[in-house]
Scaffold this motif. Structure first.
Motif, PDB file in Angstrom:
ATOM      1  N   GLU A  92      35.044  26.235  77.342  1.00  0.00           N
ATOM      2  CA  GLU A  92      34.080  25.789  78.352  1.00  0.00           C
ATOM      3  C   GLU A  92      34.830  25.452  79.641  1.00  0.00           C
ATOM      4  O   GLU A  92      35.851  24.763  79.614  1.00  0.00           O
ATOM      5  CB  GLU A  92      33.322  24.562  77.845  1.00  0.00           C
ATOM      6  CG  GLU A  92      32.236  24.075  78.785  1.00  0.00           C
ATOM      7  CD  GLU A  92      31.488  22.869  78.233  1.00  0.00           C
ATOM      8  OE1 GLU A  92      30.570  22.388  78.923  1.00  0.00           O
ATOM      9  OE2 GLU A  92      31.840  22.403  77.117  1.00  0.00           O
ATOM     10  N   MET A 110      33.909  13.842  73.986  1.00  0.00           N
ATOM     11  CA  MET A 110      33.487  14.630  75.146  1.00  0.00           C
ATOM     12  C   MET A 110      33.753  13.864  76.439  1.00  0.00           C
ATOM     13  O   MET A 110      33.593  12.638  76.488  1.00  0.00           O
ATOM     14  CB  MET A 110      31.994  14.961  75.034  1.00  0.00           C
ATOM     15  CG  MET A 110      31.672  15.900  73.877  1.00  0.00           C
ATOM     16  SD  MET A 110      29.955  15.771  73.330  1.00  0.00           S
ATOM     17  CE  MET A 110      30.017  14.252  72.375  1.00  0.00           C
ATOM     18  N   ASP A 124      33.193  14.106  80.881  1.00  0.00           N
ATOM     19  CA  ASP A 124      32.627  14.777  82.051  1.00  0.00           C
ATOM     20  C   ASP A 124      33.170  14.092  83.300  1.00  0.00           C
ATOM     21  O   ASP A 124      33.636  12.942  83.242  1.00  0.00           O
ATOM     22  CB  ASP A 124      31.098  14.732  82.035  1.00  0.00           C
ATOM     23  CG  ASP A 124      30.488  15.811  82.930  1.00  0.00           C
ATOM     24  OD1 ASP A 124      31.253  16.611  83.505  1.00  0.00           O
ATOM     25  OD2 ASP A 124      29.246  15.845  83.062  1.00  0.00           O
ATOM     26  N   THR A 167      29.796  19.651  78.446  1.00  0.00           N
ATOM     27  CA  THR A 167      29.033  19.176  77.294  1.00  0.00           C
ATOM     28  C   THR A 167      29.283  17.689  77.083  1.00  0.00           C
ATOM     29  O   THR A 167      30.439  17.244  77.024  1.00  0.00           O
ATOM     30  CB  THR A 167      29.436  19.957  76.034  1.00  0.00           C
ATOM     31  OG1 THR A 167      29.158  21.343  76.244  1.00  0.00           O
ATOM     32  CG2 THR A 167      28.672  19.459  74.825  1.00  0.00           C
ATOM     33  N   LYS A 194      27.470  13.803  75.378  1.00  0.00           N
ATOM     34  CA  LYS A 194      26.428  12.954  74.808  1.00  0.00           C
ATOM     35  C   LYS A 194      27.071  11.706  74.211  1.00  0.00           C
ATOM     36  O   LYS A 194      28.292  11.627  74.056  1.00  0.00           O
ATOM     37  CB  LYS A 194      25.618  13.699  73.750  1.00  0.00           C
ATOM     38  CG  LYS A 194      26.391  14.155  72.529  1.00  0.00           C
ATOM     39  CD  LYS A 194      25.453  14.863  71.552  1.00  0.00           C
ATOM     40  CE  LYS A 194      26.191  15.344  70.305  1.00  0.00           C
ATOM     41  NZ  LYS A 194      25.278  15.995  69.341  1.00  0.00           N
ATOM     42  N   ARG A 202      37.546  22.958  78.363  1.00  0.00           N
ATOM     43  CA  ARG A 202      37.354  22.276  77.085  1.00  0.00           C
ATOM     44  C   ARG A 202      37.398  23.293  75.948  1.00  0.00           C
ATOM     45  O   ARG A 202      36.701  24.311  75.969  1.00  0.00           O
ATOM     46  CB  ARG A 202      36.016  21.539  77.048  1.00  0.00           C
ATOM     47  CG  ARG A 202      35.753  20.842  75.716  1.00  0.00           C
ATOM     48  CD  ARG A 202      34.409  20.118  75.700  1.00  0.00           C
ATOM     49  NE  ARG A 202      34.205  19.452  74.423  1.00  0.00           N
ATOM     50  CZ  ARG A 202      33.668  20.028  73.351  1.00  0.00           C
ATOM     51  NH1 ARG A 202      33.280  21.296  73.400  1.00  0.00           N
ATOM     52  NH2 ARG A 202      33.527  19.350  72.228  1.00  0.00           N
TER      53      ARG A 202
END
Length: 448
Positions: free
Chosen positions: A42, A70, A72, A88, A90, A166
Motif C-alpha cells: 500500500e 496501522m 496514518d 488503512t 482503524k 505499508r
C-alpha cells in the motif's frame, strides 16, 4: 524463507521507487528499514501545493483481534495542515503532533521501529530534522526497539512531499512501514521562508498602535512563536507599546532561545518600518486606542510638579491602570518625582506587567512634552501680549474714539486667535496682566 520473502518485498518496493523516479527525480530513497510483504504494498503520496513541510501528525491504530498495527499521516505545509493520507486505519490508539519551531522546514526524517513478539506488536516513532537540526522523537510508544533508519535532504533543499509504504507478512502478523521524502531547492520558494506575515490575510489593521493584545498574539502566532502568546497576554502587550520591547523583555517573558528572540526583534523592526511607510504614504496619523488624559478636564493643576500623591493617583487611574494606584501611593510618588520614574523603578514598585510599565513611562514622557509645550505657548502669549506689539497700529492715544479702541482690541484678539491661541490661553494671561486685559477692552470690572 525469511530472507527470500524479504528480498521479494524489497524488489516490489524497489520497482515502485524506480517507477516514481520517472516522474520526480528528487526523492531521497527509503530509510532502509526491513521491509517485506505477502500482499500488494500500500502506498500513499502527499505533497505540499506550495512551500515546504513544517510539521507531521501521526496516529496509531491496532486491531487486537487480528494483531494488526496501522499508522496514518498528515503533513503541515507552511501554516496549514493537509488531510490524512488515507492509509488503512482503524481502532485508534494514540496520536502525536510535531511542528518545526520558528517556521523552520523539514530537511530530514528518522524512524525507529519496535517489535514485541508476544502479541505481534509492531510500533514506530518519528523524528524530524528541521532546517538541519534534529529534533526529539514525537513520543509514540515503541516497544522493544529493533531498528532505526533515517534520510536527509541534500544540502540547500527542503522536503515538500512524503511517501509512505505499508506491507504485511501473514506469518507472524508483521506490519512493515517505509518512508521517503522528496526535496527541492529552497531557492524555488524563497519567498515562503519566514517572510513577514500579511496583515491583510490576518485581518489586522495597518495601524499597529490600534492593536489589542489579542491582535498582537495573532501576529505572534503567524510568526510561528505562538507558544509565547500567554506571556504576551499576561504582560498586557498591545500595539501602542509593542514597539518599545527590547530583547531583555523577551527573555524576562520566557523566550529563552536566542534564535527566537533575534527573529522576533527582526520581524518587529520590519513591522515598525512598514507601519511608518503606510502612515506616510496615506498621510494617516498613527493614533492609539488609548489617549492621554486631559489634566485640565480632570481638574488637576497644569503645573504637574505640584501634584500631590492623591492627584498623581487620579492621573494613573485615568490612564486605565487603577490596579497600580495603590503602588504609587505606597511609594509616595508626587508630581515632583514622577517624571524621574523609569521602567526599573516601576518594577521595583511592583508594577509587574511589562506592557503597563512601558505604557506608564511613555505616558509620563508624553505628559512632560505636552505640559512643556503648553508652558512655552503661555510664554509666547505673554510676549505677544505686550501693548506696543499687540496693536497693529501701536498703542491707542487718548484722542482715539471709543469705536477706534474697540476696533483695535478686536484686531488684537483676532490676531492672537489666528496664531492658534485659545480663549482659555488668553484669559489665563489676562488674569495676571491687567495691562493686557485693558488692551483687549476689559475694564477693572472684568466686563467688556
Amino acid at each position: 524463507r525469511q530472507v527470500v520473502r524479504q528480498a521479494k518485498g524489497m524488489r516490489m518496493l524497489t520497482c515502485m521507487l524506480l517507477s516514481s523516479r520517472l516522474v520526480q527525480a528528487d526523492w531521497t530513497g527509503v530509510l532502509g528499514l526491513n521491509f517485506d510483504s505477502d500482499e500488494t504494498v500500500e502506498q500513499r503520496t502527499m505533497q505540499c501545493p506550495s512551500g515546504f513541510i513544517t510539521g507531521l501528525q501521526v496516529k496509531h491504530g491496532r486491531d487486537h483481534r487480528t494483531d494488526v498495527d496501522m499508522y496514518d499521516f498528515k503533513l503541515k505545509c507552511g501554516s496549514r495542515w493537509s488531510a490524512w493520507s488515507g492509509m488503512t486505519f482503524k481502532d485508534f490508539q494514540e496520536e502525536k503532533v510535531f511542528e518545526c519551531p520558528m517556521k523552520m522546514h523539514v530537511t530530514g526524517l528518522s524512524v525507529k521501529r519496535g517489535r514485541r513478539e508476544f502479541g505481534d506488536v509492531d510500533t514506530y516513532d518519528f523524528k524530524l530534522q528541521c532546517s538541519g537540526v534534529w529534533q526529539d522523537y514525537m513520543g509514540l510508544g515503541v516497544q522493544s526497539e529493533r531498528q532505526q533508519g533515517s534520510k536527509e535532504c541534500p544540502a540547500g533543499t527542503m522536503a515538500w512531499a512524503w511517501k509512505s509504504y505499508r506491507g504485511f507478512v501473514k506469518r507472524g502478523d508483521i506490519d512493515n512501514y517505509e518512508f521517503e521524502l522528496n526535496c527541492k531547492s529552497a531557492a524555488d520558494a524563497q519567498q515562503a521562508i519566514r517572510k513577514m506575515p500579511s496583515l491583510r490575510e490576518l485581518g489586522l489593521a495597518h495601524n499597529v498602535f490600534m492593536w489589542s493584545v489579542d491582535d498582537v498574539v495573532t501576529w505572534l502566532n503567524a510568526l510561528g512563536l505562538g507558544e509565547h502568546g500567554p506571556a504576551f497576554v499576561a504582560n498586557k502587550l498591545q500595539g501602542d507599546v509593542v514597539f518599545m520591547l527590547l530583547e531583555s523583555h523577551l527573555q524576562d517573558m520566557g523566550m529563552y532561545k536566542i534564535g527566537d528572540r533575534l527573529y522576533f526583534m527582526e520581524e518587529l523592526t520590519q513591522l515598525h518600518d512598514s507601519t511608518k511607510a503606510w502612515s506616510k504614504a496615506l498621510n494617516v496619523q498613527l493614533t492609539s486606542i488609548r489617549t492621554l488624559p486631559d489634566v485640565r478636564r480632570l481638574g488637576l493643576p497644569v503645573q504637574a510638579v505640584s501634584w500631590s500623591v492623591k492627584e498623581v493617583g487620579v492621573w494613573v487611574r485615568e490612564l486605565g491602570l487603577p490596579g497600580w494606584v495603590d503602588r504609587f501611593r505606597e511609594h509616595r510618588i508626587q508630581g515632583d518625582t514622577m517624571f524621574s520614574l523609569n521602567e526599573q523603578s516601576l518594577q521595583e514598585m511592583g508594577v509587574a506587567a511589562i506592557g503597563d510599565r512601558l505604557y506608564i513611562v511613555d505616558c509620563l514622557q508624553s505628559l512632560y512634552e505636552e505640559l512643556t509645550a503648553w508652558k512655552k505657548k503661555q510664554e509666547a502669549v505673554r510676549t505677544q501680549a505686550q501693548p506696543t506689539r499687540m496693536l497693529a497700529g501701536g498703542a491707542s492715544t487718548g484722542a482715539s474714539s471709543a469705536r477706534e479702541d474697540a476696533g483695535s482690541s478686536n484686531k488684537v484678539l483676532q490676531k492672537l486667535l489666528s496664531q492658534g491661541y485659545t480663549m482659555a490661553d488668553i484669559l489665563s494671561v489676562m488674569k495676571s496682566r491687567p495691562d493686557v486685559a485693558a488692551q483687549l477692552g476689559f475694564g477693572s470690572t472684568g466686563g467688556r
